[in-house]
Design a protein around this motif. Structure first.
Motif, PDB file in Angstrom:
ATOM      1  N   ASN A   1      35.935  -2.117 -24.276  1.00  0.00           N
ATOM      2  CA  ASN A   1      34.507  -3.034 -24.621  1.00  0.00           C
ATOM      3  C   ASN A   1      34.076  -2.604 -23.427  1.00  0.00           C
ATOM      4  O   ASN A   1      32.802  -1.463 -22.744  1.00  0.00           O
ATOM      5  CB  ASN A   1      34.467  -4.033 -24.872  1.00  0.00           C
ATOM      6  CG  ASN A   1      34.447  -4.657 -25.808  1.00  0.00           C
ATOM      7  OD1 ASN A   1      34.515  -4.123 -26.829  1.00  0.00           O
ATOM      8  ND2 ASN A   1      34.120  -5.648 -26.841  1.00  0.00           N
TER       9      ASN A   1
ATOM     10  N   ASP B   1      33.545  -5.403 -15.909  1.00  0.00           N
ATOM     11  CA  ASP B   1      32.895  -4.297 -15.179  1.00  0.00           C
ATOM     12  C   ASP B   1      30.636  -4.525 -14.532  1.00  0.00           C
ATOM     13  O   ASP B   1      31.520  -5.351 -14.478  1.00  0.00           O
ATOM     14  CB  ASP B   1      32.083  -3.912 -16.932  1.00  0.00           C
ATOM     15  CG  ASP B   1      31.649  -4.654 -17.599  1.00  0.00           C
ATOM     16  OD1 ASP B   1      30.455  -4.976 -17.283  1.00  0.00           O
ATOM     17  OD2 ASP B   1      32.151  -4.601 -19.102  1.00  0.00           O
TER      18      ASP B   1
ATOM     19  N   ASP C   1      26.444   0.493 -17.712  1.00  0.00           N
ATOM     20  CA  ASP C   1      25.190   1.177 -17.679  1.00  0.00           C
ATOM     21  C   ASP C   1      23.832   0.097 -16.434  1.00  0.00           C
ATOM     22  O   ASP C   1      23.214  -0.118 -15.765  1.00  0.00           O
ATOM     23  CB  ASP C   1      23.655   0.847 -18.851  1.00  0.00           C
ATOM     24  CG  ASP C   1      24.510   1.917 -19.039  1.00  0.00           C
ATOM     25  OD1 ASP C   1      24.976   1.632 -20.768  1.00  0.00           O
ATOM     26  OD2 ASP C   1      25.187   3.300 -19.176  1.00  0.00           O
TER      27      ASP C   1
ATOM     28  N   ASP D   1      30.953  -1.256 -34.960  1.00  0.00           N
ATOM     29  CA  ASP D   1      31.011  -2.022 -33.761  1.00  0.00           C
ATOM     30  C   ASP D   1      31.132  -3.208 -34.263  1.00  0.00           C
ATOM     31  O   ASP D   1      30.111  -3.790 -35.534  1.00  0.00           O
ATOM     32  CB  ASP D   1      29.915  -2.111 -33.193  1.00  0.00           C
ATOM     33  CG  ASP D   1      29.819  -0.418 -32.363  1.00  0.00           C
ATOM     34  OD1 ASP D   1      30.853   0.310 -32.118  1.00  0.00           O
ATOM     35  OD2 ASP D   1      28.230   0.084 -32.670  1.00  0.00           O
TER      36      ASP D   1
ATOM     37  N   GLY E   1      28.454  -2.909 -16.344  1.00  0.00           N
ATOM     38  CA  GLY E   1      27.549  -3.015 -16.982  1.00  0.00           C
ATOM     39  C   GLY E   1      26.403  -3.973 -17.069  1.00  0.00           C
ATOM     40  O   GLY E   1      25.745  -4.817 -16.456  1.00  0.00           O
TER      41      GLY E   1
ATOM     42  N   GLU F   1      33.236   1.018 -23.220  1.00  0.00           N
ATOM     43  CA  GLU F   1      31.863   1.928 -23.783  1.00  0.00           C
ATOM     44  C   GLU F   1      30.456   1.476 -23.356  1.00  0.00           C
ATOM     45  O   GLU F   1      29.781   1.763 -23.205  1.00  0.00           O
ATOM     46  CB  GLU F   1      31.663   1.072 -24.959  1.00  0.00           C
ATOM     47  CG  GLU F   1      31.259   1.663 -26.251  1.00  0.00           C
ATOM     48  CD  GLU F   1      31.291   1.624 -27.895  1.00  0.00           C
ATOM     49  OE1 GLU F   1      29.938   1.425 -28.476  1.00  0.00           O
ATOM     50  OE2 GLU F   1      32.812   1.050 -27.853  1.00  0.00           O
ATOM     51  N   HIS F   2      30.881  -0.300 -22.636  1.00  0.00           N
ATOM     52  CA  HIS F   2      29.111  -0.857 -21.719  1.00  0.00           C
ATOM     53  C   HIS F   2      29.442  -0.961 -20.775  1.00  0.00           C
ATOM     54  O   HIS F   2      28.145  -1.851 -21.231  1.00  0.00           O
ATOM     55  CB  HIS F   2      29.118  -1.546 -23.226  1.00  0.00           C
ATOM     56  CG  HIS F   2      29.133  -2.128 -24.930  1.00  0.00           C
ATOM     57  ND1 HIS F   2      27.798  -0.938 -25.602  1.00  0.00           N
ATOM     58  CD2 HIS F   2      29.836  -2.592 -25.468  1.00  0.00           C
ATOM     59  CE1 HIS F   2      29.056  -0.920 -27.247  1.00  0.00           C
ATOM     60  NE2 HIS F   2      29.958  -1.658 -26.749  1.00  0.00           N
TER      61      HIS F   2
ATOM     62  N   ARG G   1      35.965   3.924 -16.066  1.00  0.00           N
ATOM     63  CA  ARG G   1      36.265   3.631 -17.264  1.00  0.00           C
ATOM     64  C   ARG G   1      36.435   4.905 -18.298  1.00  0.00           C
ATOM     65  O   ARG G   1      35.647   5.603 -18.581  1.00  0.00           O
ATOM     66  CB  ARG G   1      34.652   3.252 -17.474  1.00  0.00           C
ATOM     67  CG  ARG G   1      34.051   2.129 -17.310  1.00  0.00           C
ATOM     68  CD  ARG G   1      32.838   1.953 -16.818  1.00  0.00           C
ATOM     69  NE  ARG G   1      32.026   2.101 -18.075  1.00  0.00           N
ATOM     70  CZ  ARG G   1      30.853   2.711 -18.346  1.00  0.00           C
ATOM     71  NH1 ARG G   1      30.537   3.548 -17.190  1.00  0.00           N
ATOM     72  NH2 ARG G   1      30.950   3.457 -19.918  1.00  0.00           N
TER      73      ARG G   1
END
Length: 162
Positions: free
Chosen positions: A50, A88, A57, A112, A90, A53-54, A11
């Protein structure tokens, strides 16, 4: 003709052009029309951005087999269609995003929110889904057009001699 490849990428922003160049090179070699290749490469760039960035988490730190520092890109060129998936680890898409397409692009001046809408404008079909506890997947398809005298298509679906 059928071609597929899959990448496991960190990432990091530098991974986005790598995925884009691989897709463009594959489609150029296969003989896909340059306009279609461009549309798909922009859509792929947005999906990868995307994920960068995201996409980190939502990965539990106690699962050593999965890393929130990576995402996966898979591309399938099969017959007259190309499907691309970006997955991903996330937190996933908001519930409203997985249920319906965006009806309008985000304002041009927005920082965004334009990426998914842009993908929807460039692809023929877009599907966003969450994998509970495992992240998000966006997949998108586009019908392919071919350049005249395309070597791989002319071989009748085989890659012999290429």
């Amino acid at each position: 003709m059928s071609i597929w490849w899959s990448l496991h990428l960190r990432r990091e922003a530098a991974s986005v052009p790598l995925a884009r160049r691989l897709l463009i090179g594959t489609m150029e070699t296969a003989g896909v029309d340059p306009d279609i290749s461009f549309d798909l490469s922009v859509a792929l760039s947005e999906a990868c951005a995307n994920a960068v960035e995201h996409g980190g988490d939502g990965c539990p730190s106690d699962d050593p087999g999965r890393s929130s520092e990576a995402y996966r890109v898979t591309a399938y060129l099969d017959g007259e269609k190309c499907r691309i998936e970006v997955a991903d680890s996330g937190p996933g898409f908001p519930a409203r995003r997985t249920l319906r397409r965006a009806t309008a692009l985000a304002p041009f001046t927005a920082e965004d929110g334009r990426g998914l809408s842009l993908i929807e404008q460039l692809a023929d079909h877009v599907h966003c889904r969450n994998r509970p506890g495992r992240g998000a997947v966006i997949s998108f398809d586009k019908i392919l057009k071919w350049r005249k005298e395309t070597p791989l298509v002319a071989l009748g679906g085989t890659t012999a001699g290429v």
